[in-house]
Write a protein that holds these residues in place. Structure first.
Motif, PDB file in Angstrom:
ATOM      1  N   UNK A 126      12.172   3.778 -22.644  1.00 27.69           N
ATOM      2  CA  UNK A 126      13.033   3.118 -23.632  1.00 27.69           C
ATOM      3  C   UNK A 126      12.223   2.151 -24.497  1.00 27.69           C
ATOM      4  N   UNK A 127      11.350   1.377 -23.868  1.00 26.61           N
ATOM      5  CA  UNK A 127      10.535   0.422 -24.622  1.00 26.61           C
ATOM      6  C   UNK A 127       9.571   1.159 -25.548  1.00 26.61           C
ATOM      7  N   UNK A 128       8.958   2.222 -25.039  1.00 24.67           N
ATOM      8  CA  UNK A 128       8.007   2.980 -25.859  1.00 24.67           C
ATOM      9  C   UNK A 128       8.704   3.689 -27.019  1.00 24.67           C
ATOM     10  N   UNK A 129       9.921   4.141 -26.805  1.00 22.38           N
ATOM     11  CA  UNK A 129      10.661   4.801 -27.883  1.00 22.38           C
ATOM     12  C   UNK A 129      10.838   3.859 -29.078  1.00 22.38           C
ATOM     13  N   UNK A 130      10.964   2.562 -28.782  1.00 18.61           N
ATOM     14  CA  UNK A 130      11.120   1.586 -29.858  1.00 18.61           C
ATOM     15  C   UNK A 130       9.769   1.165 -30.451  1.00 18.61           C
ATOM     16  N   UNK A 131       8.698   1.266 -29.656  1.00 21.33           N
ATOM     17  CA  UNK A 131       7.379   0.760 -30.085  1.00 21.33           C
ATOM     18  C   UNK A 131       6.505   1.842 -30.713  1.00 21.33           C
ATOM     19  N   UNK A 132       6.545   3.043 -30.139  1.00 24.20           N
ATOM     20  CA  UNK A 132       5.598   4.093 -30.530  1.00 24.20           C
ATOM     21  C   UNK A 132       6.176   5.007 -31.608  1.00 24.20           C
ATOM     22  N   UNK A 133       5.285   5.737 -32.255  1.00 21.41           N
ATOM     23  CA  UNK A 133       5.696   6.729 -33.249  1.00 21.41           C
ATOM     24  C   UNK A 133       6.050   8.051 -32.573  1.00 21.41           C
ATOM     25  N   UNK A 134       5.356   8.350 -31.488  1.00 18.74           N
ATOM     26  CA  UNK A 134       5.634   9.550 -30.688  1.00 18.74           C
ATOM     27  C   UNK A 134       5.589   9.180 -29.220  1.00 18.74           C
ATOM     28  N   UNK A 135       6.499   9.734 -28.443  1.00 19.06           N
ATOM     29  CA  UNK A 135       6.558   9.466 -26.999  1.00 19.06           C
ATOM     30  C   UNK A 135       6.684  10.792 -26.266  1.00 19.06           C
ATOM     31  N   UNK A 136       5.994  10.906 -25.145  1.00 23.85           N
ATOM     32  CA  UNK A 136       6.172  12.082 -24.296  1.00 23.85           C
ATOM     33  C   UNK A 136       6.202  11.639 -22.840  1.00 23.85           C
ATOM     34  N   UNK A 137       7.037  12.326 -22.077  1.00 28.08           N
ATOM     35  CA  UNK A 137       7.264  11.887 -20.689  1.00 28.08           C
ATOM     36  C   UNK A 137       7.013  13.004 -19.691  1.00 28.08           C
ATOM     37  N   UNK A 138       6.027  13.855 -19.977  1.00 30.63           N
ATOM     38  CA  UNK A 138       5.725  14.959 -19.061  1.00 30.63           C
ATOM     39  C   UNK A 138       5.273  14.464 -17.694  1.00 30.63           C
ATOM     40  N   UNK A 139       4.788  13.212 -17.618  1.00 32.62           N
ATOM     41  CA  UNK A 139       4.346  12.686 -16.327  1.00 32.62           C
ATOM     42  C   UNK A 139       5.335  11.725 -15.702  1.00 32.62           C
ATOM     43  N   UNK A 140       6.581  11.730 -16.189  1.00 28.41           N
ATOM     44  CA  UNK A 140       7.543  10.723 -15.733  1.00 28.41           C
ATOM     45  C   UNK A 140       7.857  10.857 -14.241  1.00 28.41           C
ATOM     46  N   UNK A 141       7.756  12.087 -13.710  1.00 30.63           N
ATOM     47  CA  UNK A 141       8.004  12.272 -12.272  1.00 30.63           C
ATOM     48  C   UNK A 141       6.978  11.529 -11.433  1.00 30.63           C
ATOM     49  N   UNK A 142       5.821  11.247 -12.021  1.00 30.41           N
ATOM     50  CA  UNK A 142       4.777  10.507 -11.312  1.00 30.41           C
ATOM     51  C   UNK A 142       4.676   9.073 -11.813  1.00 30.41           C
ATOM     52  N   UNK A 143       5.703   8.648 -12.573  1.00 23.25           N
ATOM     53  CA  UNK A 143       5.770   7.253 -12.995  1.00 23.25           C
ATOM     54  C   UNK A 143       5.114   6.946 -14.310  1.00 23.25           C
ATOM     55  N   UNK A 144       4.679   7.976 -15.061  1.00 29.21           N
ATOM     56  CA  UNK A 144       3.908   7.748 -16.279  1.00 29.21           C
ATOM     57  C   UNK A 144       4.666   8.197 -17.525  1.00 29.21           C
ATOM     58  N   UNK A 145       4.678   7.324 -18.526  1.00 32.11           N
ATOM     59  CA  UNK A 145       5.220   7.652 -19.841  1.00 32.11           C
ATOM     60  C   UNK A 145       4.128   7.333 -20.858  1.00 32.11           C
ATOM     61  N   UNK A 146       3.951   8.208 -21.838  1.00 35.70           N
ATOM     62  CA  UNK A 146       2.874   8.036 -22.820  1.00 35.70           C
ATOM     63  C   UNK A 146       3.435   7.949 -24.224  1.00 35.70           C
ATOM     64  N   UNK A 147       2.671   7.338 -25.099  1.00 36.92           N
ATOM     65  CA  UNK A 147       3.085   7.239 -26.490  1.00 36.92           C
ATOM     66  C   UNK A 147       1.892   7.052 -27.403  1.00 36.92           C
ATOM     67  N   UNK A 148       2.146   7.246 -28.688  1.00 36.83           N
ATOM     68  CA  UNK A 148       1.088   7.058 -29.675  1.00 36.83           C
ATOM     69  C   UNK A 148       1.624   6.244 -30.846  1.00 36.83           C
ATOM     70  N   UNK A 149       0.805   5.309 -31.283  1.00 27.75           N
ATOM     71  CA  UNK A 149       1.126   4.523 -32.464  1.00 27.75           C
ATOM     72  C   UNK A 149      -0.164   4.365 -33.257  1.00 27.75           C
ATOM     73  N   UNK A 150      -0.158   4.887 -34.482  1.00 27.46           N
ATOM     74  CA  UNK A 150      -1.393   4.891 -35.256  1.00 27.46           C
ATOM     75  C   UNK A 150      -2.443   5.724 -34.550  1.00 27.46           C
ATOM     76  N   UNK A 151      -3.649   5.157 -34.382  1.00 27.54           N
ATOM     77  CA  UNK A 151      -4.742   5.858 -33.699  1.00 27.54           C
ATOM     78  C   UNK A 151      -4.790   5.554 -32.209  1.00 27.54           C
TER      79      UNK A 151
END
Length: 477
Positions: free
Chosen positions: A69-94
């Motif tokens: 939820x926090x990354x969805x508001x902060x990042x330009x792109x978010x992916x949660x393929x690792x969410x089952x292992x506790x990891x959420x990723x995102x990209x903002x700029x470079x």
């Protein structure tokens, strides 16, 4: 050990500000939501070493759904393929970030997937990290940033040594992939592996068999693409890990007796790899295909070794056997089809040059060499040059000069005949018109015939090509 910045923390903060200015805004986003966020692991290590990139790892007390939820508001792109292992990723700029909830994880004795449990403290999270140099954190959501180093990772970083936060046996039992990671970090960072860690790897190497081929492949690629892969490959062999993930390499350590002499194939292969790396600029920089081909080019020798009466050893057709073994091993390690085909092709072709001799190849032979290498010709040039490891300088210089003459000859023919675009002088539609046939296997046979003529004689021109085609067609009737 938790402290206000200190020299290491100040260096990490400075590196973070200079190389990843968006980290502070991400920390503010988590702090505003009532959660903690810390830069962690390899990102802290690299920040201290002054080599921080734009891929950052963080840990938090927020659960993955909250992080998303926090990354969805902060990042330009978010992916949660690792969410089952506790990891959420995102990209903002470079900047790319991975945010992982405090956790502990371990493997069951026969499982390929870890069991993950969320923790409630950053110290507990750091204790389950692979090595002390990766078990440091920089807390960013306190009033003053805190440098957290409960396992003296900073000291180990200065000493360039790899130790585990808990006992090596316990760490490798929890996650056997860490054994490969130790080897990989030794190559990447030019670090020494602590004696107790090496001993544990030797004792527990069999545990690597529960790790998926894909994860093993990814670690091996990182090792091979490091600045000094010899360190890691040697360690793989010495610890027994290679027997399980790449058994063809230790098999290169062929027994040598006083009557049947041949070069040390294992040492030769490592030297070829190093010499190929020194020539990689010709490919635009580090190249996985040439490194794999260089390391594996002689893996057919153990199966083709034959003792010659009176002394000496032969390895007839080891390039053919080696190409097949390459396909089998790379397929088992889940390399993609293109990589498998490219590496096996280079292994199959790596001896072709030795028929060149003293400029005795015809233009036809040169055309076939280029045709068979295809887009891999620059790789084959490097592999062939790197494959010369003789200590006899006169012989080495002669081989280099001979290959240089072949490259120059190829360049001339390339300019004259566009060798890289070798095609029959007639296309399929012209063949069908001249022979008055419909699309069928005979059209392919005719094109193959014309291509052979093209390779043998060079460009034929339309008129001669038509005459040769009609002569071939008449002979078939």
């Amino acid at each position: 050990m938790t402290s206000a910045l200190g020299a290491a923390g100040e260096l990490a903060i400075r590196s973070l500000i200079e190389r990843a200015p968006l980290a502070s805004s991400l920390a503010d986003a988590f702090k505003s939501a009532g959660y903690r966020l810390a830069l962690v692991g390899g990102s802290v290590r690299d920040a201290i070493l002054g080599r921080l990139g734009n891929d950052l790892d963080f840990t938090t007390d927020a659960h993955p759904e909250v992080s998303r939820k926090i990354l969805n508001a902060w990042a330009e792109n978010v992916w949660d393929t690792g969410i089952a292992f506790g990891t959420v990723a995102g990209r903002r700029g470079d900047t790319t970030v991975e945010v992982t909830t405090y956790r502990t994880e371990s493997y069951d004795i026969d499982s390929r997937k870890p069991d993950v449990e969320y923790g409630d403290s950053i110290d507990g999270d750091l204790s389950r990290r692979d090595f002390t140099v990766n078990a440091m954190a920089l807390e960013l959501t306190q009033g003053t940033p805190l440098f957290i180093d409960p396992f003296n990772g900073l000291s180990d970083l200065g000493r360039k040594i790899l130790r585990t936060p808990v006992s090596a046996e316990s760490s490798f039992s929890d996650d056997p992939l860490r054994m490969l990671r130790a080897v990989r970090f030794a190559s990447q960072l030019n670090f020494t592996v602590a004696d107790d860690v090496l001993a544990a790897i030797k004792d527990m190497s069999g545990r690597i068999s529960i790790i998926s081929a894909e994860r093993v492949r990814d670690e091996f690629i990182k090792l091979l693409m490091s600045n000094n892969p010899r360190i890691g490959i040697t360690m793989l062999v010495d610890t027994g890990l290679a027997e399980l993930i790449l058994p063809e390499i230790p098999k290169l350590q062929l027994e040598i007796d006083e009557h049947h002499h041949h070069k040390d194939v294992y040492e030769h292969s490592l030297t070829v790899l190093e010499q190929a790396i020194a020539l990689e600029d010709r490919l635009g920089g580090p190249n996985l295909i040439i490194r794999l081909a260089s390391l594996l080019h002689d893996i057919g020798k153990p199966k083709t070794r034959s003792l010659i009466a009176g002394g000496g050893v032969s390895f007839h057709h080891h390039e053919v056997v080696g190409a097949r073994l390459c396909k089998e091993r790379l397929k088992a390690l889940r390399f993609n089809r293109d990589a498998i085909d490219d590496v096996s092709t280079l292994v199959a072709l790596h001896l072709r040059f030795h028929g060149y001799g003293d400029n005795e190849w015809t233009d036809s032979a040169v055309r076939r060499y280029v045709r068979d290498a295809g887009e891999l010709l620059p790789h084959l040039h490097i592999l062939t040059r790197a494959d010369c490891t003789t200590r006899n300088k006169r012989k080495a210089n002669a081989l280099a000069a001979t290959y240089q003459s072949l490259e120059e000859r190829i360049a001339v023919l390339m300019e004259e005949e566009e060798l890289s675009k070798i095609r029959p002088d007639l296309d399929g539609s012209e063949v069908m018109r001249l022979l008055n046939v419909k699309p069928s296997a005979v059209v392919g046979d005719a094109l193959d015939f014309l291509l052979e003529l093209r390779l043998e004689h060079g460009p034929l021109g339309q008129e001669r090509a038509q005459e040769e085609l009609m002569r071939w067609w008449a002979a078939r009737k």
